[in-house]
Design an enzyme around this catalytic site. Structure first.
Site, PDB file in Angstrom:
ATOM      1  N   TYR A   2       0.845  -1.188   0.000  1.00  0.00           N
ATOM      2  CA  TYR A   2       0.000   0.000   0.000  1.00  0.00           C
ATOM      3  C   TYR A   2       0.878   1.234   0.000  1.00  0.00           C
ATOM      4  O   TYR A   2       1.951   1.251   0.606  1.00  0.00           O
ATOM      5  CB  TYR A   2      -0.880   0.039   1.245  1.00  0.00           C
ATOM      6  CG  TYR A   2      -2.014  -0.947   1.257  1.00  0.00           C
ATOM      7  CD1 TYR A   2      -3.277  -0.598   0.810  1.00  0.00           C
ATOM      8  CD2 TYR A   2      -1.831  -2.239   1.733  1.00  0.00           C
ATOM      9  CE1 TYR A   2      -4.334  -1.496   0.841  1.00  0.00           C
ATOM     10  CE2 TYR A   2      -2.880  -3.151   1.764  1.00  0.00           C
ATOM     11  CZ  TYR A   2      -4.125  -2.773   1.321  1.00  0.00           C
ATOM     12  OH  TYR A   2      -5.160  -3.660   1.352  1.00  0.00           O
ATOM     13  N   HIS A  49      -7.222  -8.515  -2.611  1.00  0.00           N
ATOM     14  CA  HIS A  49      -8.542  -7.900  -2.391  1.00  0.00           C
ATOM     15  C   HIS A  49      -8.514  -6.429  -2.740  1.00  0.00           C
ATOM     16  O   HIS A  49      -7.461  -5.785  -2.724  1.00  0.00           O
ATOM     17  CB  HIS A  49      -8.996  -8.088  -0.936  1.00  0.00           C
ATOM     18  CG  HIS A  49      -8.101  -7.403   0.051  1.00  0.00           C
ATOM     19  ND1 HIS A  49      -6.949  -7.982   0.538  1.00  0.00           N
ATOM     20  CD2 HIS A  49      -8.177  -6.181   0.637  1.00  0.00           C
ATOM     21  CE1 HIS A  49      -6.362  -7.147   1.373  1.00  0.00           C
ATOM     22  NE2 HIS A  49      -7.077  -6.039   1.457  1.00  0.00           N
ATOM     23  N   ARG A  73      -2.850 -11.863   3.641  1.00  0.00           N
ATOM     24  CA  ARG A  73      -4.175 -11.477   3.143  1.00  0.00           C
ATOM     25  C   ARG A  73      -4.336 -11.930   1.695  1.00  0.00           C
ATOM     26  O   ARG A  73      -3.443 -11.728   0.876  1.00  0.00           O
ATOM     27  CB  ARG A  73      -4.360  -9.949   3.167  1.00  0.00           C
ATOM     28  CG  ARG A  73      -4.443  -9.251   4.504  1.00  0.00           C
ATOM     29  CD  ARG A  73      -5.611  -9.606   5.417  1.00  0.00           C
ATOM     30  NE  ARG A  73      -6.857 -10.058   4.820  1.00  0.00           N
ATOM     31  CZ  ARG A  73      -7.832  -9.287   4.345  1.00  0.00           C
ATOM     32  NH1 ARG A  73      -7.729  -7.990   4.380  1.00  0.00           N
ATOM     33  NH2 ARG A  73      -8.941  -9.803   3.856  1.00  0.00           N
ATOM     34  N   HIS A 103     -10.569  -2.881  -1.568  1.00  0.00           N
ATOM     35  CA  HIS A 103     -11.483  -2.280  -0.591  1.00  0.00           C
ATOM     36  C   HIS A 103     -12.507  -1.400  -1.306  1.00  0.00           C
ATOM     37  O   HIS A 103     -12.140  -0.631  -2.204  1.00  0.00           O
ATOM     38  CB  HIS A 103     -10.717  -1.406   0.398  1.00  0.00           C
ATOM     39  CG  HIS A 103      -9.775  -2.155   1.283  1.00  0.00           C
ATOM     40  ND1 HIS A 103     -10.141  -2.621   2.523  1.00  0.00           N
ATOM     41  CD2 HIS A 103      -8.482  -2.520   1.117  1.00  0.00           C
ATOM     42  CE1 HIS A 103      -9.106  -3.226   3.088  1.00  0.00           C
ATOM     43  NE2 HIS A 103      -8.082  -3.184   2.257  1.00  0.00           N
TER      44      HIS A 103
END
Lengths: 199, 226
Positions: B98, B150, B147, B152
């Site tokens: 990120y 994905h 994780r 969000h």
């Protein structure tokens, strides 16, 4: 067969550049921030400050709070609120959003106007959504004002809250601070756990 | 709330819930105008590049990774299309990193990828955005925790009660079976979070297509006269 609701998932720790980019200094525009009211908005200016605490009493530095409120006349800027006797204020959308990650003490603040009483019986209040890493489904609560004792006592939603927990929903006016400041701390757990609603 | 669709507040396998999820019973309240209204954001909230995450973070070139198109419908529980509804989007880059400054995962930042965007549904409730397929990344929940890939997503929908923040997953991801965030959802509802590959959305020589429909809570009764 009717479709079923898409399940909620946590906002996670890395929401800032997507949901509150300008507050956190990312190169993307924000749709909303701590300034719920603009200089042109009608009404009594108030600042809400506070912190969000976890079950150990530690301030949460990665929470995101959202605020939704009526304007000073008690009217929501939304098509479902079509009451002609309460004026819309074109300078007020009524939505704010702030993360707790940009201050040293993990506090938040919003600058807004005090909402009017909503439908003749509800005391002035702000609807709050709490999101954070570790919350798989966001939590709903409400913020009422400590100097509205008479209206609070008659509020039909507060009346549905166990009496010994109502104080968790009352933002307390802090007269030691300049401006019209109310403190609203949110406790996720513990003896002082904030009342969260199933709506 | 429909608790057969949404996760409970405390789910012990996801450790952060233990000190953060409310533990006292939620207080059920009647719906008033406060719950039946909500912030309205539509087309006027969108910038020209917001729905193309492969372009809105460019500094000196194309972002790295697999380009994908994500599309679908936003409807309510009565299958009614939700037109002019804002979807906010954020995600990791192709390497699973990120841009957020607190992400310390030792994987490269892509200088040409921000990972945030927005789009709005059309009159039929359809949305479409372009992005880079996000990578998996490790996290500290338990030993060797990763994780699944994905994206969000955040939606307001028509009222305060329809607020939804969720994550879209990808089909066939082996990490889903091991992920406590995914498993926090009641078992029968988990599949609703997994997108499907769609060859008819896929653009030849350009990008793979995925479909993901989003179902928001429907309108309840009219406000109680209180």
């Amino acid at each position: 067969m009717s479709p079923r609701q898409t399940p909620s998932q946590t906002v996670g720790p890395f929401f800032a550049y997507g949901l509150a980019p300008e507050q956190y200094g990312y190169r993307f525009t924000s749709i909303a921030d701590h300034a719920v009211a603009s200089p042109a908005t009608e009404g009594e200016r108030v600042r809400i400050i506070g912190q969000v605490f976890d079950g150990e009493g530690t301030p949460v530095p990665d929470a995101l709070l959202e605020f939704w409120q009526a304007n000073a006349h008690g009217r929501y800027n939304h098509p479902a609120d079509d009451r002609k006797d309460n004026l819309l204020d074109p300078e007020f959308k009524g939505f704010g959003r702030i993360g707790t990650g940009t201050s040293a003490d993990a506090s938040f603040h919003i600058d807004t106007v005090k909402p009017g009483a909503v439908d003749g019986r509800q005391a002035p209040h702000i609807n709050v959504v709490v999101l954070m890493r570790g919350l798989l489904t966001h939590a709903f609560t409400r913020l009422y004002f400590s100097d509205e004792e008479t209206l609070n006592a008659a509020d039909p939603i507060l009346a549905q809250v166990p009496e010994d927990r109502r104080a968790t929903l009352i933002a307390k006016q802090d007269e030691t601070l300049a401006g019209n400041v109310y403190r609203f701390d949110i406790h996720m757990q513990g003896e002082r756990e904030t009342v969260f609603f199933d709506i | 709330m429909d608790w057969s669709s949404h996760p409970a507040h405390v789910y012990r396998d996801y450790k952060s819930t233990v000190l953060r999820g409310p533990t006292k019973p939620l207080v059920a309240i009647d719906h008033t105008l406060s719950e039946l209204t909500g912030p309205v954001y539509g087309q006027d909230s969108i910038g020209p590049l917001d729905a193309d995450l492969t372009k809105n973070g460019q500094r000196n070139g194309e972002p790295l990774g697999e380009r994908i198109i994500v599309t679908g419908r936003v409807v309510d529980e009565n299958d009614r299309p939700q037109a002019n509804t804002l979807i906010e989007i954020w995600q990791a880059n192709a390497a699973g990193r990120y841009i957020h400054e607190i992400d310390q995962h030792d994987a490269p930042i892509d200088p040409n990828f921000l990972g945030a965007g927005r789009c709005v549904t059309d009159a039929a409730g359809r949305y479409r955005y372009m992005t880079i397929k996000p990578g998996a990344y490790p996290w500290g929940n338990h030993h060797n925790a990763w994780r699944p890939n994905h994206i969000h997503l955040s939606l307001f929908g028509p009222s305060f009660t329809s607020r939804l923040v969720t994550q879209m997953y990808f089909p066939g991801d082996p990490l889903l079976e091991l992920d406590p965030i995914f498993h926090g959802v009641p078992e029968g509802a988990r599949d609703r979070l997994i997108s499907s590959f769609a060859i008819d959305v896929t653009e030849p020589q350009y990008a793979l297509g995925y479909e993901f429909d989003i179902v928001l809570r429907g309108p309840n009764a009219t406000p109680l006269e209180i």
